[in-house]
Design a protein around this motif. Sequence first.
Motif, PDB file in Angstrom:
ATOM      1  N   UNK A 196      -1.754   9.973   7.040  1.00 13.39           N
ATOM      2  CA  UNK A 196      -2.251   9.385   5.799  1.00 13.39           C
ATOM      3  C   UNK A 196      -1.180   9.445   4.724  1.00 13.39           C
ATOM      4  N   UNK A 197      -1.153   8.459   3.826  1.00 13.96           N
ATOM      5  CA  UNK A 197      -0.198   8.469   2.722  1.00 13.96           C
ATOM      6  C   UNK A 197      -0.427   9.703   1.868  1.00 13.96           C
ATOM      7  N   UNK A 198       0.620  10.460   1.554  1.00 17.26           N
ATOM      8  CA  UNK A 198       0.423  11.741   0.866  1.00 17.26           C
ATOM      9  C   UNK A 198       0.190  11.633  -0.633  1.00 17.26           C
ATOM     10  N   UNK A 221       4.541  13.650  -2.746  1.00 16.99           N
ATOM     11  CA  UNK A 221       4.046  14.110  -1.450  1.00 16.99           C
ATOM     12  C   UNK A 221       2.667  14.737  -1.582  1.00 16.99           C
ATOM     13  N   UNK A 222       1.938  14.310  -2.614  1.00 22.15           N
ATOM     14  CA  UNK A 222       0.571  14.760  -2.797  1.00 22.15           C
ATOM     15  C   UNK A 222       0.410  16.065  -3.545  1.00 22.15           C
ATOM     16  N   UNK A 223       1.457  16.521  -4.247  1.00 19.69           N
ATOM     17  CA  UNK A 223       1.412  17.855  -4.837  1.00 19.69           C
ATOM     18  C   UNK A 223       1.414  17.873  -6.367  1.00 19.69           C
ATOM     19  N   UNK A 224       1.111  16.756  -7.007  1.00 17.28           N
ATOM     20  CA  UNK A 224       1.072  16.764  -8.477  1.00 17.28           C
ATOM     21  C   UNK A 224      -0.027  17.680  -9.010  1.00 17.28           C
ATOM     22  N   UNK A 225      -1.064  17.925  -8.208  1.00 18.64           N
ATOM     23  CA  UNK A 225      -2.162  18.776  -8.681  1.00 18.64           C
ATOM     24  C   UNK A 225      -1.761  20.240  -8.793  1.00 18.64           C
ATOM     25  N   UNK A 282       5.704   1.214   2.071  1.00 16.61           N
ATOM     26  CA  UNK A 282       4.643   1.833   2.851  1.00 16.61           C
ATOM     27  C   UNK A 282       3.448   0.886   2.817  1.00 16.61           C
ATOM     28  N   UNK A 283       2.511   1.086   3.678  1.00 11.20           N
ATOM     29  CA  UNK A 283       1.369   0.186   3.784  1.00 11.20           C
ATOM     30  C   UNK A 283       0.632   0.098   2.458  1.00 11.20           C
ATOM     31  N   UNK A 284       0.468  -1.134   1.962  1.00 15.84           N
ATOM     32  CA  UNK A 284      -0.227  -1.340   0.702  1.00 15.84           C
ATOM     33  C   UNK A 284       0.651  -1.255  -0.519  1.00 15.84           C
ATOM     34  N   UNK A 285       1.952  -0.988  -0.355  1.00 16.21           N
ATOM     35  CA  UNK A 285       2.857  -0.889  -1.493  1.00 16.21           C
ATOM     36  C   UNK A 285       3.088  -2.251  -2.133  1.00 16.21           C
ATOM     37  N   UNK A 286       3.432  -2.238  -3.420  1.00 16.95           N
ATOM     38  CA  UNK A 286       3.673  -3.478  -4.143  1.00 16.95           C
ATOM     39  C   UNK A 286       4.981  -4.141  -3.741  1.00 16.95           C
ATOM     40  N   UNK A 287       5.964  -3.348  -3.330  1.00 16.72           N
ATOM     41  CA  UNK A 287       7.297  -3.866  -3.032  1.00 16.72           C
ATOM     42  C   UNK A 287       7.725  -3.451  -1.624  1.00 16.72           C
ATOM     43  N   UNK A 288       8.623  -4.257  -1.058  1.00 20.73           N
ATOM     44  CA  UNK A 288       9.184  -3.937   0.249  1.00 20.73           C
ATOM     45  C   UNK A 288      10.665  -4.311   0.254  1.00 20.73           C
TER      46      UNK A 288
END
Length: 234
Positions: A34-36, A40-44, A197-203
Amino acid sequence: MHLDFPPALKGDNNPNTQEADPFLNYPYGCCGKALPGTCHGHTDLIDTDEGKPVVTWAPGQKVNFTLSGNKINSPTENPVGGTHYGGSCQVGLSTDKGRTFKVATTWQGNCPLRDGTKDPSTQTFDFTVPADTPAGERVLFAWTWINREKEFNMNCASVTISGENSSPEQPETPASSAAPKPSTTAPRPNMLIAIDYAGAECHSKGNPTELEFPDPGPNVVAGDGEYKLSPPTC
């Protein structure tokens, strides 16, 4: 590769880490995971004990960061990383707990350094903390990387920005040979985070080119020219 200095949130070399993230070397969307999320999912963690600052920098100060591909503290999950023989990188700062990140410096190609290895002593990058960065504790420093395989990675560290241009205490790392010149006149854009990444605005276009950031900000380090640069589609 992952951010080695300053130590990343959940990095195994971060003295505040309670349990290391075994996937800091992984790009976003890799291997069916899953997208982190941002950092990397650690701002919290920024308001917790694990989010205590690991370094103090001053506005206008020349500092550095290092990258590593060495295996972090997981014998089974996290593989030894690799440089992918370059790519393009950005670093920046967030003073609003990760909602926005303003570019500090952009490397247009040759990041990580092609003549370096996975060892952080060979992957040192100088940059200047923007002079307009407001003072504060628990500011998020972010590093992003897009390689020619169209992989995106992002790690963050918690830093303190001091209120004056004093010389803060921090570990010394070797200086790189291509330090950007600071500028205080041009506006600083947001970092390009939603890419590759999947669903990103830019590639990005990927091989045989390296990413050319379309809005790199006032401080840019040119690559070595081994690969042509191409802007992303957004």
